[in-house]
Design an enzyme around this catalytic site. Sequence first.
Site, PDB file in Angstrom:
ATOM      1  N   TYR A 109       0.823  -1.209   0.000  1.00  0.00           N
ATOM      2  CA  TYR A 109       0.000   0.000   0.000  1.00  0.00           C
ATOM      3  C   TYR A 109       0.858   1.261   0.000  1.00  0.00           C
ATOM      4  O   TYR A 109       1.899   1.304   0.667  1.00  0.00           O
ATOM      5  CB  TYR A 109      -0.899   0.010   1.247  1.00  0.00           C
ATOM      6  CG  TYR A 109      -1.737   1.268   1.299  1.00  0.00           C
ATOM      7  CD1 TYR A 109      -2.848   1.395   0.475  1.00  0.00           C
ATOM      8  CD2 TYR A 109      -1.377   2.335   2.110  1.00  0.00           C
ATOM      9  CE1 TYR A 109      -3.596   2.547   0.478  1.00  0.00           C
ATOM     10  CE2 TYR A 109      -2.124   3.489   2.116  1.00  0.00           C
ATOM     11  CZ  TYR A 109      -3.237   3.602   1.302  1.00  0.00           C
ATOM     12  OH  TYR A 109      -3.969   4.751   1.299  1.00  0.00           O
ATOM     13  N   TRP A 111       1.168   5.662  -1.690  1.00  0.00           N
ATOM     14  CA  TRP A 111       0.854   6.653  -2.719  1.00  0.00           C
ATOM     15  C   TRP A 111       1.886   6.716  -3.834  1.00  0.00           C
ATOM     16  O   TRP A 111       1.627   7.309  -4.871  1.00  0.00           O
ATOM     17  CB  TRP A 111       0.723   8.023  -2.054  1.00  0.00           C
ATOM     18  CG  TRP A 111      -0.678   8.318  -1.648  1.00  0.00           C
ATOM     19  CD1 TRP A 111      -1.477   7.552  -0.868  1.00  0.00           C
ATOM     20  CD2 TRP A 111      -1.452   9.461  -2.026  1.00  0.00           C
ATOM     21  NE1 TRP A 111      -2.704   8.162  -0.709  1.00  0.00           N
ATOM     22  CE2 TRP A 111      -2.702   9.330  -1.415  1.00  0.00           C
ATOM     23  CE3 TRP A 111      -1.188  10.589  -2.797  1.00  0.00           C
ATOM     24  CZ2 TRP A 111      -3.710  10.282  -1.561  1.00  0.00           C
ATOM     25  CZ3 TRP A 111      -2.185  11.529  -2.941  1.00  0.00           C
ATOM     26  CH2 TRP A 111      -3.435  11.376  -2.335  1.00  0.00           C
TER      27      TRP A 111
HETATM   28  P1  PGD Z   1       3.784   8.077   1.562  1.00  0.00           P
HETATM   29  O1  PGD Z   1       4.608   8.925   2.442  1.00  0.00           O
HETATM   30  O2  PGD Z   1       3.047   8.753   0.457  1.00  0.00           O
HETATM   31  O3  PGD Z   1       2.772   7.367   2.550  1.00  0.00           O
HETATM   32  O4  PGD Z   1       0.765   6.317   3.500  1.00  0.00           O
HETATM   33  P2  PGD Z   1       1.794   6.117   2.304  1.00  0.00           P
HETATM   34  O5  PGD Z   1       2.549   4.864   2.544  1.00  0.00           O
HETATM   35  O6  PGD Z   1       1.111   6.275   0.988  1.00  0.00           O
HETATM   36  O7  PGD Z   1       4.674   6.871   1.002  1.00  0.00           O
HETATM   37  C1  PGD Z   1       4.970   6.689  -0.342  1.00  0.00           C
HETATM   38  C2  PGD Z   1       6.398   6.193  -0.440  1.00  0.00           C
HETATM   39  O8  PGD Z   1       6.655   5.873  -1.797  1.00  0.00           O
HETATM   40  C3  PGD Z   1       7.427   7.243  -0.055  1.00  0.00           C
HETATM   41  O9  PGD Z   1       8.337   6.725   0.891  1.00  0.00           O
HETATM   42  C4  PGD Z   1       8.128   7.594  -1.365  1.00  0.00           C
HETATM   43  O10 PGD Z   1       9.488   7.929  -1.239  1.00  0.00           O
HETATM   44  C5  PGD Z   1       7.955   6.317  -2.155  1.00  0.00           C
HETATM   45  N1  PGD Z   1       7.959   6.509  -3.612  1.00  0.00           N
HETATM   46  C6  PGD Z   1       7.589   7.605  -4.292  1.00  0.00           C
HETATM   47  N2  PGD Z   1       7.717   7.385  -5.614  1.00  0.00           N
HETATM   48  C7  PGD Z   1       8.160   6.118  -5.768  1.00  0.00           C
HETATM   49  C8  PGD Z   1       8.466   5.315  -6.908  1.00  0.00           C
HETATM   50  O11 PGD Z   1       8.309   5.694  -8.058  1.00  0.00           O
HETATM   51  N3  PGD Z   1       8.898   4.046  -6.680  1.00  0.00           N
HETATM   52  C9  PGD Z   1       9.063   3.552  -5.420  1.00  0.00           C
HETATM   53  N4  PGD Z   1       9.495   2.309  -5.299  1.00  0.00           N
HETATM   54  N5  PGD Z   1       8.790   4.303  -4.322  1.00  0.00           N
HETATM   55  C10 PGD Z   1       8.325   5.561  -4.504  1.00  0.00           C
HETATM   56  C11 PGD Z   1      -0.235   7.275   3.447  1.00  0.00           C
HETATM   57  C12 PGD Z   1      -1.385   6.845   4.375  1.00  0.00           C
HETATM   58  O12 PGD Z   1      -1.055   7.148   5.742  1.00  0.00           O
HETATM   59  C13 PGD Z   1      -2.656   7.480   4.047  1.00  0.00           C
HETATM   60  S1  PGD Z   1      -3.112   7.561   2.379  1.00  0.00           S
HETATM   61  C14 PGD Z   1      -3.531   7.906   4.986  1.00  0.00           C
HETATM   62  S2  PGD Z   1      -4.940   8.758   4.561  1.00  0.00           S
HETATM   63  C15 PGD Z   1      -3.373   7.602   6.403  1.00  0.00           C
HETATM   64  N6  PGD Z   1      -3.547   8.740   7.236  1.00  0.00           N
HETATM   65  C16 PGD Z   1      -3.227   8.671   8.528  1.00  0.00           C
HETATM   66  C17 PGD Z   1      -3.820   9.498   9.546  1.00  0.00           C
HETATM   67  O13 PGD Z   1      -4.690  10.329   9.274  1.00  0.00           O
HETATM   68  N7  PGD Z   1      -3.396   9.344  10.815  1.00  0.00           N
HETATM   69  C18 PGD Z   1      -2.483   8.436  11.157  1.00  0.00           C
HETATM   70  N8  PGD Z   1      -2.105   8.333  12.429  1.00  0.00           N
HETATM   71  N9  PGD Z   1      -1.905   7.643  10.218  1.00  0.00           N
HETATM   72  C19 PGD Z   1      -2.246   7.719   8.931  1.00  0.00           C
HETATM   73  N10 PGD Z   1      -1.645   6.902   8.019  1.00  0.00           N
HETATM   74  C20 PGD Z   1      -2.108   6.781   6.647  1.00  0.00           C
END
Ligand code: PGD
Length: 762
Positions: A109, A111
């Site tokens: 999972y 983004w």
């Molecule tokens: P990101 O930081 O977007 O968080 O959680 P999510 O895991 O989506 O992580 C994406 C990762 O992908 C980053 O480390 C980035 O460097 C890496 N990345 C980017 N591009 C690429 C690529 O092309 N290839 C590869 N291999 N990696 C890449 C988000 C999630 O957190 C979400 S959506 C929600 S809504 C939640 N919200 C909460 C909340 O409200 N409160 C708490 N306590 N916790 C939450 N967690 C959730």
Amino acid sequence: MTFRPTTSHWGAFSADIGADGRLQVAADPDDPSPSPLLGNLPDSLRHPTRVTAPAVRRGWLEHGPGPDSSRGNDEFVELGWDEALDLLAAELRRVRDDHGNKAVFGGSYGWASAGRFHHAQSQLRRFLNLFGGFTSSRHTYSNGTSAVVLPHIVGSADDVFRNGSSWPTIVKNTELLVAFGGVPEKNVFVTPGGVSRHHTPGFLARLAERDVDIALISPLRDDFPAAGAVQWYPIRPATDTALMLGLAHTLVVEDLHDRSFLDRYCAGYDEFEQYLLGMEDGVPKDAEWASHITEIPVGEIVSLARKMASSRTFITVTWSLQRIEHGEQPVWTAIALAAMLGQIGLPGGGFGHGYGSMGDSGDIGPDFHVPFLSQGVNPVDEFIPVARIADMLLNPGGCYDFDGAVRTFPDIRLVYWAGGNPFHHHQDLNKLRNAFARPDTVVVHEPYWTATARHADFVLPATTPLEREDFGSGRRDTHLVAMHQVAQPYGQARSDHVILAGLAERLGFGERFTEGRSPRAWLEHLYGSWRKNLAAAGVAAPSFAEFWSSGSYPLPSEEPDRTLFETFRQDPEANRLHTPSGKIEITSAVIKSFGYEDCLGHPAWLEPVEWLGGARAENFPLQLIANQPRTRLHSQLDVGSVSQFGKVAGREAIRIHPADAASRGIEDGDVVRVFNDRGACLAGAVVTSALRPGVVQLPTGAWFDPHGSLCVHGNPNVLTADRPTSRLSQGCAGQLVLVELERFDGTPPPVTVGSPPDVIKR
Ligand code: PGD
């Protein structure tokens, strides 16, 4: 300099590398409100926390696969690509041969980044499907609770998420906007895949110009922009359902509810009314009862209910409100309340979900399908609800409920992650560390040394979108954007596609994975097939060469006025909802038949564990709101300058009310220790009356920096509970948690996540 077009989850822009070797970015000149998050890109692109070469954890190299609690504390050894991929291919083969494909968890999972072809999860799932399948995950951390409950209530979650009433319709017709959770402007800059024109800030400004009455129901004042006729109801967190019930009760006893709407369009209202009136449990859910729970004065509840009944009223609920224990209830109760007002399907009336949670809710771009990479079909049907990752790893064979079924956790031997950061997004990170010690092997593709990468056995360096070619577009985006390559890949980084192609080759399905195409040939192929389909539908899109050189293609626009469930209202027999009754289910016989004590057959107030009115608050008397950050997207680019500028004393900023700060001897700028019985973190105090007393707010996304069970950087998920929203949806309940706070005296341990871990070069 030659600025080249590209896009990101937070907007389209162009970029180039300057003579000083530094990235320069320029917002799209046609974007009315570009995102400040663009400012995180320049410092991140070549940051020392980039992963330079494939690395394998020393313990794994020396002892081979197996459970290992030193994950997260071990050194890494740099290997060449061939050696790393040979080792990993052999390990994938071993796990499949010895334990079956089900033992590979590829839910992965996250983004990731904008870009339709290089989308990390699509690439990984395509690879794992061809490998013979994998255990997957369902739904999201964003709105996974609503995604399960909405089909029971209104027949479809997608209708609500994708086709909600549009901002122009709301701006023109709504007289009173009742915003549970507000419409936090910080979040509207972001849509997964891209948002080329940020229209929502303009619509919020027009609401203020038109003097639309806004009832902001949130513990945080800045959950709605300051301008205009905003009345702030600083509600006690986790109690929105009780307020909605108090409003609903007032409508009934004052005969302000629309009986004919309820009869024609809804099922099960009478049972809900009996609950409201206290016929079930002897407790009428009247305004006084609601006031006691919510700490909103009785008079304000009664007058808000009357005003709702006498105005064209639009009720919104942010996704954050379903990211709590019993997160189904605020969504379901809001729908029941809107149904009682009888305005569902009327322009500017009814309800909506996710306004201010994401840029596309209410946006005016077309709901248009853009080119995408086929992931194929997963031959394995095993899955978990996404937020059950730690439970799955810790309890193979354990049973749990999900949406009426009793399911069993599979025995996972290999975890494969690309494009996500579970050590950002999951709750109770100390528990997650134990869970990550269980599998034989953990594989992560990452551009950065995130906490997830540091907890892996194989870390394979991934490029960022600026280092490859692609095209991008988000839901309700106005443009398909050509994403030109701006910079050379960092170190030995490769795109996820090229990494997986190398593995597929070794595993004997390279040709089926790549279909013999280079990444550029894939772009031309995907665009070409899409263009053909458009031509068949009478839309003439430019050739790939023209599209690529012009930098973007404006997608055919559609009528900006849109009202959710308009056609259902016009003819509920011809346009039945996909519920058993064909109507809005205010009581669901199906959910009732599951017999869950934490999600009944109708909306209800169910007392959570983590709230200020409960027993746990005696030990942990502050309610922490762990919401989305203002200075970055989730944990992405936390090393960038906008994110770094927001830190206080080098830690993530925690906001605290002056009264709570004073009683603890805390001043603005102090380092504080935030703790409960699950863990603790350090943060930098910001004292402000923009939130109600008893509440502190610490956004998610500071890179997890554990020193024992203390995160020295301020990641709130070290405190949150890994407790599902309910047995129905098993969603993420990370938004709210009870904590205590104290000033940290002495020299705080340094933040170390801004430097890479120890890597042994060979
Ligand atoms: P990101 O930081 O977007 O968080 O959680 P999510 O895991 O989506 O992580 C994406 C990762 O992908 C980053 O480390 C980035 O460097 C890496 N990345 C980017 N591009 C690429 C690529 O092309 N290839 C590869 N291999 N990696 C890449 C988000 C999630 O957190 C979400 S959506 C929600 S809504 C939640 N919200 C909460 C909340 O409200 N409160 C708490 N306590 N916790 C939450 N967690 C959730």
